[in-house]
Scaffold this motif. Structure first.
Motif, PDB file in Angstrom:
ATOM      1  N   GLY A   1       0.820  -1.207   0.000  1.00  0.00           N
ATOM      2  CA  GLY A   1       0.000   0.000   0.000  1.00  0.00           C
ATOM      3  C   GLY A   1       0.854   1.257   0.000  1.00  0.00           C
TER       4      GLY A   1
ATOM      5  N   ARG B   1      -5.416  -1.560  -0.212  1.00  0.00           N
ATOM      6  CA  ARG B   1      -6.200  -0.438  -0.726  1.00  0.00           C
ATOM      7  C   ARG B   1      -6.372   0.644   0.336  1.00  0.00           C
ATOM      8  NH1 ARG B   1     -11.022  -1.934  -4.610  1.00  0.00           N
ATOM      9  NH2 ARG B   1      -9.823  -2.612  -6.395  1.00  0.00           N
TER      10      ARG B   1
ATOM     11  N   PRO C   1       2.472   6.404  -7.638  1.00  0.00           N
ATOM     12  CA  PRO C   1       1.157   6.098  -8.221  1.00  0.00           C
ATOM     13  C   PRO C   1       1.200   5.850  -9.733  1.00  0.00           C
ATOM     14  CG  PRO C   1       1.286   8.397  -7.525  1.00  0.00           C
ATOM     15  CD  PRO C   1       2.548   7.755  -7.105  1.00  0.00           C
TER      16      PRO C   1
ATOM     17  N   THR D   1       3.022  -0.390  -9.815  1.00  0.00           N
ATOM     18  CA  THR D   1       1.809   0.023  -9.119  1.00  0.00           C
ATOM     19  C   THR D   1       0.564  -0.352  -9.918  1.00  0.00           C
ATOM     20  OG1 THR D   1       2.944   1.875  -8.110  1.00  0.00           O
ATOM     21  CG2 THR D   1       0.554   2.000  -8.190  1.00  0.00           C
TER      22      THR D   1
ATOM     23  N   ARG E   1      -3.097   2.516   1.007  1.00  0.00           N
ATOM     24  CA  ARG E   1      -2.825   3.370  -0.144  1.00  0.00           C
ATOM     25  C   ARG E   1      -3.632   4.669  -0.069  1.00  0.00           C
ATOM     26  NH1 ARG E   1      -2.203   4.051  -5.900  1.00  0.00           N
ATOM     27  NH2 ARG E   1      -4.242   4.651  -6.678  1.00  0.00           N
TER      28      ARG E   1
ATOM     29  N   THR F   1       2.504   1.661  -3.532  1.00  0.00           N
ATOM     30  CA  THR F   1       1.601   2.117  -4.592  1.00  0.00           C
ATOM     31  C   THR F   1       1.147   3.551  -4.353  1.00  0.00           C
ATOM     32  OG1 THR F   1      -0.207   1.085  -3.401  1.00  0.00           O
ATOM     33  CG2 THR F   1       0.712  -0.147  -5.231  1.00  0.00           C
ATOM     34  N   ALA F   2       1.190   4.015  -3.094  1.00  0.00           N
ATOM     35  CA  ALA F   2       0.806   5.404  -2.833  1.00  0.00           C
ATOM     36  C   ALA F   2       1.934   6.352  -3.208  1.00  0.00           C
ATOM     37  CB  ALA F   2       0.448   5.576  -1.364  1.00  0.00           C
TER      38      ALA F   2
END
Lengths: 324, 301
Positions: free
Chosen positions: A116, A205, A123, A128, A208, A119-120
């Motif tokens: 998380g 999710r 982005p 990602t 993130r 991927t944050a």
């Protein structure tokens, strides 16, 4: 603060009483307990005497209060199917389910949180995008299909890991654990992954979204302007504030883990509470169904209560808000 | 933005999203197959006379020993896989859609009323929702199934399996609708048009369903798609656990359970083809649900 804690405890007790009432109604109104307990040859007089002895002719309120009192004392009655005390049957199965659930939650957190965060922070990266796509497919694949796929690949094709049962267990007091043998760990891998995958996508999710929100906040911008290194900024300033909601989801996920352990245990023939519950449904073993329900609700309410209190203790903002 | 563009913005976004288009095509393909199952299917998998054991365990057409009559092979009973899957998907969709409809009517009705009246009624509905939320959907559904087994006489139990399954799924999904409807109603109720309707002395029922409901449909539609996927998954899971439907009227989940028996032998198609269809259906509905959520939530755009 005291008011908040009290309110949460009252709420928890309310949920428990409601669940106990459901379990009581199950036992009392779904099928006649007397016909279940006695054979065909028992005379009507004997049946009536047993009914009177067990207090089934008392007012419902008295019966319900007695039911709750017995539950609190750990007296859960007898199974219709095996004629054994339900308390023992459930207690035997608790370690298997809890160990499976804990390992699944660990997987979900140890993989979900870093994924998380990554991927944050990146982005637009290709990794990602592919992770996000995989998770969308991941939430759509039913748990039992993931289990079958893992059995097929690692159990049947590659032959690396066992596909059913708990492997070797060691008994410590009343707790039968598979944490102490290699065999036990090997048997744990596939079911734990199966159970953890869905929770993993949820964790990822959420982390993130939170992380992206935190990165936009003023104090992070200010820290950037002060010239603090990106690494320190990400992991010390941002991640810390992201962790608060993560604690909450652990509580929420616990319920999911327990529920889906029914499916996982069925796929892997894992001898836990879920498998017992499925058997009890098939044989309409009402006492076992009711007690399973109460035990699960108890764990769930307890974990959520602890999480709420932790949340409150960790985030000082909540305390001041409540005080004002 | 002009009126015209605003009206067709959703369509425009749809045409610009390849994943949504593919998802819609896959979903429509499977749904059409299910709707016209009795016209398309080679054999009727519920009719024992329409297939023969001699055709058993035939592989799909690209493998050796296949019979081109059965494109995706047959199971151990000699049932055509395509026919089983079409009928199975039909049953899965019928159950999920009816469960969803019941859950939506029940949940939206209770949620609207809770939001509109507030007070004691609201508290009661929300407390019931709390208790329900303490038990995950699959557990609720299993429990309702177990209760039905205990209450219904043995003789009619088999005939009522579909009804019990539908109700079990419906009763475990209504909470989402109720909470969403309630939250949206709370916002709508302070708007001028509702005040105006109250001033005009319209009946509460009319205000709730004619005035407020159309204005809160957006978020409910999103819940609808997401929960359709959940309902299909729930049905498949229950049938897979052997709690759902009997083996002679298989849904997709039952087909997968039957296929599990062939996991160790070479007949992979009996297990994997229904699995792929189920996953494709759920994945495409979820993608469409995500897409709808983006449309109805301008904050995310």
């Amino acid at each position: 603060m005291a008011y908040f804690i009290l309110k949460r405890i009252v709420q928890s007790v309310f949920v428990m009483v409601a669940v106990a009432f459901i379990a009581f109604s199950l036992f009392r109104f779904v099928g006649d307990p007397i016909t279940q307990m006695t054979g065909v040859e028992t005379s009507v007089v004997d049946q009536e005497r047993l009914r009177e002895e067990l207090g089934l002719n008392d007012p419902y309120v008295t019966q319900f209060l007695r039911f709750v009192r017995e539950m609190v004392q750990g007296d859960f009655g007898f199974s219709y199917r095996t004629r054994q005390p339900v308390a023992n049957m459930i207690a035997d199965r608790i370690p298997a389910t809890l160990e499976l659930g804990i390992v699944a939650l660990m997987i979900s957190l140890l993989v979900g949180v870093p994924a998380g965060v990554y991927t944050a922070l990146k982005p637009r990266g290709i990794l990602t995008q592919s992770i996000l796509m995989t998770t969308l497919v991941g939430v759509s694949i039913p748990t039992f299909v993931i289990g079958i796929m893992l059995i097929f690949i690692f159990g049947v094709q590659l032959g690396w890991l066992p596909t059913f049962g708990r492997g070797g267990t060691v008994k410590i007091g009343i707790w039968e654990s598979s944490f102490f043998t290699l065999n036990g760990w090997r048997a744990l891998v596939l079911p734990a992954i199966t159970l953890g995958v869905y929770q993993l996508t949820l964790t990822m999710r959420l982390v993130r979204t939170e992380m992206m929100g935190v990165m936009k906040s003023d104090y992070i911008r200010f820290a950037m302007a002060r010239g603090i290194s990106m690494k320190r900024l990400h992991y010390k300033h941002a991640l810390r504030n992201t962790m608060v909601p993560v604690i909450t989801i652990v509580g929420l996920q616990f319920g999911g883990v327990i529920a889906f352990s029914i499916v996982t245990e069925s796929v892997f023939q894992w001898p836990g509470m879920g498998l017992l519950f499925l058997e009890s449904i098939r044989f309409v073993d009402i006492p076992v169904m009711g007690v399973y329900l109460v035990v699960i609700a108890f764990f769930f309410v307890l974990v959520n209560l602890i999480v709420d209190l932790l949340y409150f203790a960790i985030d000082p903002r909540l305390r001041t808000k409540e005080a004002s | 933005m002009s009126e015209f563009l605003k009206k067709y913005e959703g369509l425009w976004m749809f045409l610009n999203s390849p994943s949504a288009i593919v998802a819609a095509m896959v979903a429509i393909f499977i749904i059409m197959g299910a709707v016209f199952a009795s016209q398309i299917a080679l054999v009727n998998p519920y009719d024992l006379a329409s297939f023969s054991l001699f055709d058993g365990l035939l592989p799909p057409f690209w493998q050796e020993g296949a019979n081109v009559k059965y494109l995706l092979g047959t199971d151990d009973q000699g049932r055509d896989m395509i026919s089983s899957i079409l009928y199975g998907a039909r049953l899965s969709l019928i159950i999920s859609l009816s469960a969803l409809a019941i859950a939506a009517v029940l949940g939206v009705g209770l949620g609207l009323a809770a939001g509109y009246y507030g007070g004691r009624f609201d508290i009661i509905v929300m407390r019931i929702a709390d208790v329900q939320l303490a038990l995950p959907a699959i557990l609720t559904a299993l429990l309702i199934d177990g209760i039905a087994r205990g209450l219904l006489p043995q003789a009619i139990q088999q005939d009522l399996r579909v009804v019990v399954l539908t109700l079990a799924i419906a009763l475990s999904l209504w909470v989402n609708f109720a909470r969403t409807a309630r939250a949206s109603t709370f916002i709508e109720i302070n708007k001028d048009y509702v005040h105006a309707a109250i001033m005009m002395g319209q009946r509460p029922m009319r205000i709730m369903f004619v005035h407020i409901l159309p204005n809160i449909l957006g978020p409910l539609l999103v819940i609808m798609t997401v929960d359709l996927a959940s309902a299909i998954l729930l049905e498949a899971t229950l049938s897979f656990l052997g709690i759902g439907l009997p083996a002679d009227s298989p849904s997709l989940g039952t087909l997968i359970r039957i296929g599990m028996q062939f996991l160790l032998s070479g007949e992979w198609w009996i297990l994997w083809i229904p699995t792929v269809v189920l996953v494709a259906l759920v994945v495409s509905i979820n993608i469409l649900g995500d897409f709808l959520r983006d449309i109805f939530n301008p904050r995310l755009r």
